[in-house]
Every structure is written in structure tokens, then in C-alpha cells.
Design a protein around this motif. Structure first.
Motif, PDB file in Angstrom:
ATOM      1  N   PHE A  29      43.821  44.056  42.432  1.00 23.80           N
ATOM      2  CA  PHE A  29      43.809  43.580  41.052  1.00 23.80           C
ATOM      3  C   PHE A  29      42.567  44.029  40.297  1.00 23.80           C
ATOM      4  CE2 PHE A  29      44.882  40.809  37.635  1.00 23.80           C
ATOM      5  CZ  PHE A  29      43.712  40.184  37.222  1.00 23.80           C
ATOM      6  N   SER A  30      41.423  43.962  40.929  1.00 21.13           N
ATOM      7  CA  SER A  30      40.170  44.215  40.215  1.00 21.13           C
ATOM      8  C   SER A  30      40.067  45.640  39.685  1.00 21.13           C
ATOM      9  CB  SER A  30      38.983  43.916  41.132  1.00 21.13           C
ATOM     10  OG  SER A  30      39.015  44.737  42.273  1.00 21.13           O
ATOM     11  N   SER A  31      40.857  46.544  40.228  1.00 24.86           N
ATOM     12  CA  SER A  31      40.801  47.940  39.781  1.00 24.86           C
ATOM     13  C   SER A  31      41.554  48.166  38.481  1.00 24.86           C
ATOM     14  CB  SER A  31      41.384  48.862  40.852  1.00 24.86           C
ATOM     15  OG  SER A  31      40.678  48.755  42.058  1.00 24.86           O
ATOM     16  N   TYR A  32      42.437  47.254  38.141  1.00 21.51           N
ATOM     17  CA  TYR A  32      43.332  47.464  37.018  1.00 21.51           C
ATOM     18  C   TYR A  32      42.747  46.968  35.702  1.00 21.51           C
ATOM     19  CZ  TYR A  32      47.335  48.968  39.755  1.00 21.51           C
ATOM     20  OH  TYR A  32      48.184  49.690  40.549  1.00 21.51           O
ATOM     21  N   SER A  33      43.048  47.711  34.665  1.00 22.11           N
ATOM     22  CA  SER A  33      42.851  47.218  33.311  1.00 22.11           C
ATOM     23  C   SER A  33      44.015  46.271  33.011  1.00 22.11           C
ATOM     24  CB  SER A  33      42.854  48.383  32.321  1.00 22.11           C
ATOM     25  OG  SER A  33      42.888  47.915  30.993  1.00 22.11           O
ATOM     26  N   MET A  34      43.700  45.073  32.532  1.00 17.07           N
ATOM     27  CA  MET A  34      44.723  44.072  32.267  1.00 17.07           C
ATOM     28  C   MET A  34      44.789  43.791  30.774  1.00 17.07           C
ATOM     29  SD  MET A  34      45.908  43.511  35.249  1.00 17.07           S
ATOM     30  CE  MET A  34      47.028  42.182  34.795  1.00 17.07           C
ATOM     31  N   ALA A  35      45.983  43.537  30.293  1.00 18.43           N
ATOM     32  CA  ALA A  35      46.148  43.328  28.858  1.00 18.43           C
ATOM     33  C   ALA A  35      47.278  42.354  28.580  1.00 18.43           C
ATOM     34  CB  ALA A  35      46.430  44.656  28.158  1.00 18.43           C
ATOM     35  N   TRP A  36      47.245  41.851  27.370  1.00 19.91           N
ATOM     36  CA  TRP A  36      48.346  41.067  26.817  1.00 19.91           C
ATOM     37  C   TRP A  36      48.879  41.795  25.587  1.00 19.91           C
ATOM     38  CZ3 TRP A  36      50.450  36.899  29.138  1.00 19.91           C
ATOM     39  CH2 TRP A  36      49.703  36.264  30.116  1.00 19.91           C
ATOM     40  N   TYR A  37      50.185  41.918  25.555  1.00 17.37           N
ATOM     41  CA  TYR A  37      50.896  42.458  24.405  1.00 17.37           C
ATOM     42  C   TYR A  37      51.818  41.361  23.878  1.00 17.37           C
ATOM     43  CZ  TYR A  37      49.570  47.316  25.503  1.00 17.37           C
ATOM     44  OH  TYR A  37      48.879  48.470  25.716  1.00 17.37           O
ATOM     45  N   ARG A  38      52.344  41.574  22.687  1.00 21.59           N
ATOM     46  CA  ARG A  38      53.348  40.659  22.168  1.00 21.59           C
ATOM     47  C   ARG A  38      54.369  41.431  21.345  1.00 21.59           C
ATOM     48  NH1 ARG A  38      49.495  37.364  17.876  1.00 21.59           N
ATOM     49  NH2 ARG A  38      49.225  39.078  16.351  1.00 21.59           N
ATOM     50  N   GLN A  39      55.544  40.833  21.274  1.00 22.91           N
ATOM     51  CA  GLN A  39      56.614  41.430  20.477  1.00 22.91           C
ATOM     52  C   GLN A  39      57.320  40.318  19.722  1.00 22.91           C
ATOM     53  OE1 GLN A  39      59.385  43.900  22.642  1.00 22.91           O
ATOM     54  NE2 GLN A  39      60.008  44.932  20.762  1.00 22.91           N
ATOM     55  N   ALA A  40      57.207  40.376  18.413  1.00 21.68           N
ATOM     56  CA  ALA A  40      57.881  39.418  17.544  1.00 21.68           C
ATOM     57  C   ALA A  40      59.267  39.948  17.203  1.00 21.68           C
ATOM     58  CB  ALA A  40      57.065  39.199  16.278  1.00 21.68           C
ATOM     59  N   PRO A  41      60.176  39.072  16.823  1.00 20.30           N
ATOM     60  CA  PRO A  41      61.539  39.523  16.488  1.00 20.30           C
ATOM     61  C   PRO A  41      61.531  40.594  15.400  1.00 20.30           C
ATOM     62  CG  PRO A  41      61.470  37.138  16.661  1.00 20.30           C
ATOM     63  CD  PRO A  41      60.047  37.607  16.748  1.00 20.30           C
ATOM     64  N   GLY A  42      62.223  41.678  15.674  1.00 22.59           N
ATOM     65  CA  GLY A  42      62.322  42.752  14.703  1.00 22.59           C
ATOM     66  C   GLY A  42      61.112  43.644  14.605  1.00 22.59           C
ATOM     67  N   LYS A  43      60.125  43.426  15.471  1.00 23.87           N
ATOM     68  CA  LYS A  43      58.902  44.225  15.419  1.00 23.87           C
ATOM     69  C   LYS A  43      58.667  44.930  16.743  1.00 23.87           C
ATOM     70  CE  LYS A  43      56.517  41.457  11.911  1.00 23.87           C
ATOM     71  NZ  LYS A  43      55.243  40.782  11.559  1.00 23.87           N
ATOM     72  N   GLU A  44      57.794  45.922  16.702  1.00 24.06           N
ATOM     73  CA  GLU A  44      57.452  46.640  17.910  1.00 24.06           C
ATOM     74  C   GLU A  44      56.441  45.842  18.740  1.00 24.06           C
ATOM     75  OE1 GLU A  44      58.048  51.233  16.301  1.00 24.06           O
ATOM     76  OE2 GLU A  44      56.099  50.538  16.984  1.00 24.06           O
ATOM     77  N   ARG A  71      39.549  37.128  33.099  1.00 27.87           N
ATOM     78  CA  ARG A  71      40.220  37.410  34.365  1.00 27.87           C
ATOM     79  C   ARG A  71      39.448  36.786  35.509  1.00 27.87           C
ATOM     80  NH1 ARG A  71      40.621  43.689  34.632  1.00 27.87           N
ATOM     81  NH2 ARG A  71      41.413  43.312  36.731  1.00 27.87           N
ATOM     82  N   ASP A  72      40.180  36.446  36.551  1.00 29.10           N
ATOM     83  CA  ASP A  72      39.603  35.917  37.791  1.00 29.10           C
ATOM     84  C   ASP A  72      40.092  36.831  38.902  1.00 29.10           C
ATOM     85  OD1 ASP A  72      39.064  34.549  40.170  1.00 29.10           O
ATOM     86  OD2 ASP A  72      39.288  32.594  39.221  1.00 29.10           O
ATOM     87  N   ASN A  73      39.211  37.705  39.369  1.00 27.74           N
ATOM     88  CA  ASN A  73      39.614  38.694  40.364  1.00 27.74           C
ATOM     89  C   ASN A  73      39.840  38.080  41.749  1.00 27.74           C
ATOM     90  OD1 ASN A  73      39.593  40.768  38.507  1.00 27.74           O
ATOM     91  ND2 ASN A  73      37.489  41.382  38.971  1.00 27.74           N
ATOM     92  N   VAL A  74      39.374  36.869  41.957  1.00 33.52           N
ATOM     93  CA  VAL A  74      39.645  36.183  43.227  1.00 33.52           C
ATOM     94  C   VAL A  74      41.069  35.632  43.215  1.00 33.52           C
ATOM     95  CG1 VAL A  74      39.001  34.240  44.690  1.00 33.52           C
ATOM     96  CG2 VAL A  74      37.223  35.628  43.592  1.00 33.52           C
ATOM     97  N   LYS A  75      41.479  35.109  42.066  1.00 35.25           N
ATOM     98  CA  LYS A  75      42.826  34.546  41.938  1.00 35.25           C
ATOM     99  C   LYS A  75      43.856  35.573  41.474  1.00 35.25           C
ATOM    100  CE  LYS A  75      41.230  29.847  40.923  1.00 35.25           C
ATOM    101  NZ  LYS A  75      41.257  28.723  39.954  1.00 35.25           N
ATOM    102  N   ASN A  76      43.409  36.818  41.255  1.00 35.73           N
ATOM    103  CA  ASN A  76      44.331  37.867  40.772  1.00 35.73           C
ATOM    104  C   ASN A  76      45.047  37.433  39.501  1.00 35.73           C
ATOM    105  OD1 ASN A  76      43.583  39.366  42.968  1.00 35.73           O
ATOM    106  ND2 ASN A  76      45.657  39.709  43.720  1.00 35.73           N
ATOM    107  N   THR A  77      44.306  36.830  38.600  1.00 34.88           N
ATOM    108  CA  THR A  77      44.900  36.238  37.408  1.00 34.88           C
ATOM    109  C   THR A  77      44.151  36.682  36.162  1.00 34.88           C
ATOM    110  OG1 THR A  77      45.608  34.299  38.674  1.00 34.88           O
ATOM    111  CG2 THR A  77      45.559  34.076  36.289  1.00 34.88           C
ATOM    112  N   VAL A  78      44.908  36.963  35.115  1.00 32.64           N
ATOM    113  CA  VAL A  78      44.346  37.226  33.801  1.00 32.64           C
ATOM    114  C   VAL A  78      44.851  36.130  32.867  1.00 32.64           C
ATOM    115  CG1 VAL A  78      46.211  38.794  33.125  1.00 32.64           C
ATOM    116  CG2 VAL A  78      43.984  38.950  31.992  1.00 32.64           C
ATOM    117  N   TYR A  79      43.986  35.721  31.966  1.00 35.58           N
ATOM    118  CA  TYR A  79      44.293  34.629  31.054  1.00 35.58           C
ATOM    119  C   TYR A  79      44.205  35.107  29.603  1.00 35.58           C
ATOM    120  CZ  TYR A  79      43.060  31.941  35.235  1.00 35.58           C
ATOM    121  OH  TYR A  79      42.981  31.444  36.513  1.00 35.58           O
TER     122      TYR A  79
END
Length: 115
Positions: A29-44, A71-79
Motif C-alpha cells: 500500500f505505501s508505494s501507491y499514490s492514493m486518491a479520491w475521485y467523484r462523479q455526479a449525475p450527468g458529469k464526468e 492515509r494510514d500505511n499500517v492499516k492500508n487505509t486512505v481517508y
């Protein structure tokens, strides 16, 4: 193969807060770039926030100062901590993991902000 599972979405009133979580498995997990995206109705689909493996962050202009990625690299979690939510933040939010040319997506989670 990387598996990403999001949680924490739901319905919230305008001005409220939510924290999204994304647990990753099947990778370093720690090697990865982590992100959040979103998609609203009718949008990209659009980038909301990203954190590199080294901890560098960048945010979409509309969410700066209101959303925080961590991110918590011990829990393999991104918030994604979201505050001062607005109805226009209503969307399906997706977790993304990226390493060089490899990219993986979660199944998405609904966030609905009522006015």
C-alpha cells in the motif's frame, strides 16, 4: 491485483461532515499514490484529492480548505474527511490507487448532501 473497498458514505445535511475510508488489499500500500475521485449525475469523474506515497497532497480547487485526505500505511487505509458539505458535493465517490501505469478503482460509494 489490488482490491479497494470504500465505506463511510451516506446522507448528510448541508454544512455537515463525513469521513470516507478506503481499505486496500493485495499490494504494498505505501508505494501507491492514493486518491479520491467523484462523479455526479450527468458529469464526468473528477479528481477530488490525491496523496502520494511520500505524503504530498493536492486538492481540487472547490474542496480546498474543506476536505482533507490522509492515509494510514499500517492499516492500508486512505481517508477523506469532508467538512462544510454542500449539495453540489453530492456524487459517487471512488477510491483510486496508482503506481506508475497501474491504476485500480473501488466500487464507489454514494454521498448525498441535502439542502
Amino acid at each position: 491485483q489490488v482490491q479497494l473497498v470504500e465505506s463511510g458514505g451516506g446522507l448528510v445535511q448541508s454544512g455537515g461532515s463525513l469521513r470516507l475510508s478506503c481499505v486496500a488489499s493485495g499490494t504494498i500500500f505505501s508505494s501507491y499514490s492514493m486518491a479520491w475521485y467523484r462523479q455526479a449525475p450527468g458529469k464526468e469523474r473528477e479528481l477530488v484529492a490525491r496523496m502520494s506515497g511520500g505524503g504530498t497532497t493536492n486538492y481540487a480547487d472547490p474542496v480546498k480548505g474543506r476536505f482533507t485526505i490522509s492515509r494510514d500505511n499500517v492499516k492500508n487505509t486512505v481517508y477523506l474527511q469532508m467538512t462544510s458539505l454542500k449539495p453540489e458535493n453530492t456524487a459517487v465517490y471512488y477510491c483510486n490507487a496508482r503506481l506508475f501505469t497501474r491504476a485500480f478503482w473501488g466500487q464507489g460509494i454514494q454521498v448525498t448532501v441535502s439542502s
